[in-house]
Design an enzyme around this catalytic site. Structure first.
Site, PDB file in Angstrom:
ATOM      1  N   HIS A  30     -88.170-146.103 -64.253  1.00 44.44           N
ATOM      2  CA  HIS A  30     -88.984-146.796 -63.243  1.00 44.44           C
ATOM      3  C   HIS A  30     -90.352-146.135 -63.062  1.00 44.44           C
ATOM      4  O   HIS A  30     -91.378-146.828 -63.165  1.00 44.44           O
ATOM      5  CB  HIS A  30     -88.234-146.897 -61.919  1.00 44.44           C
ATOM      6  CG  HIS A  30     -89.099-147.231 -60.757  1.00 44.44           C
ATOM      7  ND1 HIS A  30     -89.799-148.422 -60.664  1.00 44.44           N
ATOM      8  CD2 HIS A  30     -89.407-146.518 -59.641  1.00 44.44           C
ATOM      9  CE1 HIS A  30     -90.497-148.431 -59.532  1.00 44.44           C
ATOM     10  NE2 HIS A  30     -90.285-147.280 -58.901  1.00 44.44           N
ATOM     11  N   HIS A  54     -94.665-140.918 -58.262  1.00 47.60           N
ATOM     12  CA  HIS A  54     -94.711-141.572 -56.951  1.00 47.60           C
ATOM     13  C   HIS A  54     -93.430-141.449 -56.131  1.00 47.60           C
ATOM     14  O   HIS A  54     -93.471-141.546 -54.919  1.00 47.60           O
ATOM     15  CB  HIS A  54     -95.138-143.046 -57.083  1.00 47.60           C
ATOM     16  CG  HIS A  54     -94.044-143.955 -57.547  1.00 47.60           C
ATOM     17  ND1 HIS A  54     -93.815-144.234 -58.869  1.00 47.60           N
ATOM     18  CD2 HIS A  54     -93.113-144.641 -56.847  1.00 47.60           C
ATOM     19  CE1 HIS A  54     -92.796-145.058 -58.983  1.00 47.60           C
ATOM     20  NE2 HIS A  54     -92.345-145.318 -57.756  1.00 47.60           N
ATOM     21  N   ASP A  55     -92.287-141.221 -56.762  1.00 45.05           N
ATOM     22  CA  ASP A  55     -91.028-141.129 -56.017  1.00 45.05           C
ATOM     23  C   ASP A  55     -90.486-139.709 -55.872  1.00 45.05           C
ATOM     24  O   ASP A  55     -89.426-139.528 -55.275  1.00 45.05           O
ATOM     25  CB  ASP A  55     -89.952-141.998 -56.681  1.00 45.05           C
ATOM     26  CG  ASP A  55     -90.003-143.444 -56.223  1.00 45.05           C
ATOM     27  OD1 ASP A  55     -90.534-143.704 -55.131  1.00 45.05           O
ATOM     28  OD2 ASP A  55     -89.487-144.307 -56.954  1.00 45.05           O
ATOM     29  N   GLU A  58     -90.158-138.667 -52.176  1.00 48.16           N
ATOM     30  CA  GLU A  58     -89.245-139.546 -51.439  1.00 48.16           C
ATOM     31  C   GLU A  58     -87.793-139.375 -51.862  1.00 48.16           C
ATOM     32  O   GLU A  58     -86.890-139.443 -51.026  1.00 48.16           O
ATOM     33  CB  GLU A  58     -89.699-140.993 -51.672  1.00 48.16           C
ATOM     34  CG  GLU A  58     -89.058-142.018 -50.819  1.00 48.16           C
ATOM     35  CD  GLU A  58     -89.699-143.379 -51.017  1.00 48.16           C
ATOM     36  OE1 GLU A  58     -88.946-144.334 -51.272  1.00 48.16           O
ATOM     37  OE2 GLU A  58     -90.936-143.497 -50.937  1.00 48.16           O
ATOM     38  N   ASP A  59     -87.575-139.154 -53.151  1.00 44.67           N
ATOM     39  CA  ASP A  59     -86.208-139.244 -53.679  1.00 44.67           C
ATOM     40  C   ASP A  59     -85.662-137.981 -54.319  1.00 44.67           C
ATOM     41  O   ASP A  59     -84.554-138.014 -54.859  1.00 44.67           O
ATOM     42  CB  ASP A  59     -86.137-140.379 -54.711  1.00 44.67           C
ATOM     43  CG  ASP A  59     -86.367-141.736 -54.093  1.00 44.67           C
ATOM     44  OD1 ASP A  59     -86.112-141.902 -52.889  1.00 44.67           O
ATOM     45  OD2 ASP A  59     -86.813-142.650 -54.815  1.00 44.67           O
ATOM     46  N   ASP A 122     -95.640-149.279 -58.775  1.00 47.46           N
ATOM     47  CA  ASP A 122     -94.306-149.148 -58.190  1.00 47.46           C
ATOM     48  C   ASP A 122     -93.715-150.512 -57.847  1.00 47.46           C
ATOM     49  O   ASP A 122     -92.608-150.859 -58.268  1.00 47.46           O
ATOM     50  CB  ASP A 122     -94.399-148.263 -56.942  1.00 47.46           C
ATOM     51  CG  ASP A 122     -93.099-148.167 -56.164  1.00 47.46           C
ATOM     52  OD1 ASP A 122     -92.013-148.307 -56.752  1.00 47.46           O
ATOM     53  OD2 ASP A 122     -93.178-147.921 -54.936  1.00 47.46           O
TER      54      ASP A 122
END
Length: 192
Positions: A30, A54-55, A58-59, A122
């Site tokens: 992704h 980008h993640d 967050e993750d 995204d």
């Protein structure tokens, strides 16, 4: 190695073992797809690195300071602009709308083209995956998410589409609009 090369390696390690929701697809595909989409909009390697990363805030367990130490303040800023507050002490379904509203407010307030490019990468990657899953599963696809109401997803993706208007002259924006129309046609009972 370029900053993009380093970001790809970093993302592969950070997302190692994770899979996309409802599938066995390695998660790292992704952010790589998000970066490929961003590359259709810019050749700025820091923006492309941010798209790949980008993640990670967050993750994964990566911290903003660790990200900045590796990639600098601009990449940290771009990734932070795309990072949702997860409210980990509350059930994800209970905070879905709040998290999406906050993301929209944050992106509207920021307004930088490079932030929109990272976000477009995204969200268009997410829409592609959603369309593939919807083609296979039909409306059962919504059960994969914390928010099971397709109208709520339509609202969010359409709001994002409006934010992406500065990119309207690009194939990425046009594809984004087409996929939204496919998932939530104007005559759909799932209109936002």
């Amino acid at each position: 190695m370029t900053i993009l090369d380093r970001a790809i390696l970093f993302a592969v390690e950070a997302h190692s073992g994770a899979c996309r929701k409802g599938s066995q697809t390695p998660y790292v595909l992704h952010p790589l797809e998000a970066a490929a989409i961003a590359a259709s909009l810019t050749d700025d390697l820091e923006v492309l690195a941010a798209a790949v990363l980008h993640d990670v805030l967050e993750d994964t367990a990566v911290t903003p300071d660790a990200l900045e130490a590796q990639f600098g303040p601009r990449v940290r800023s771009l990734v932070s602009a795309e990072t949702e507050e997860k409210y980990r002490d509350l059930p994800p379904a209970a905070t879905w709308r709040r998290r999406k509203e906050e993301a929209l407010v944050r992106l509207r307030a920021d307004g930088r083209r490079e932030v929109l490019i990272v976000a477009m990468g995204d969200k268009l990657s997410n829409l592609r995956a959603l369309c593939r899953a919807w083609t296979q599963m039909g409306n059962d696809v919504w059960q994969l998410f914390h928010q099971t109401d397709p109208a709520a997803h339509a609202w969010y993706y359409r709001q994002m589409g409006e934010l992406f208007a500065p990119l309207r002259d690009t194939p990425a924006w046009q594809e984004y609009q087409l996929l939204c129309a496919r998932l939530w046609p104007p005559n759909s009972p799932h209109k936002a």
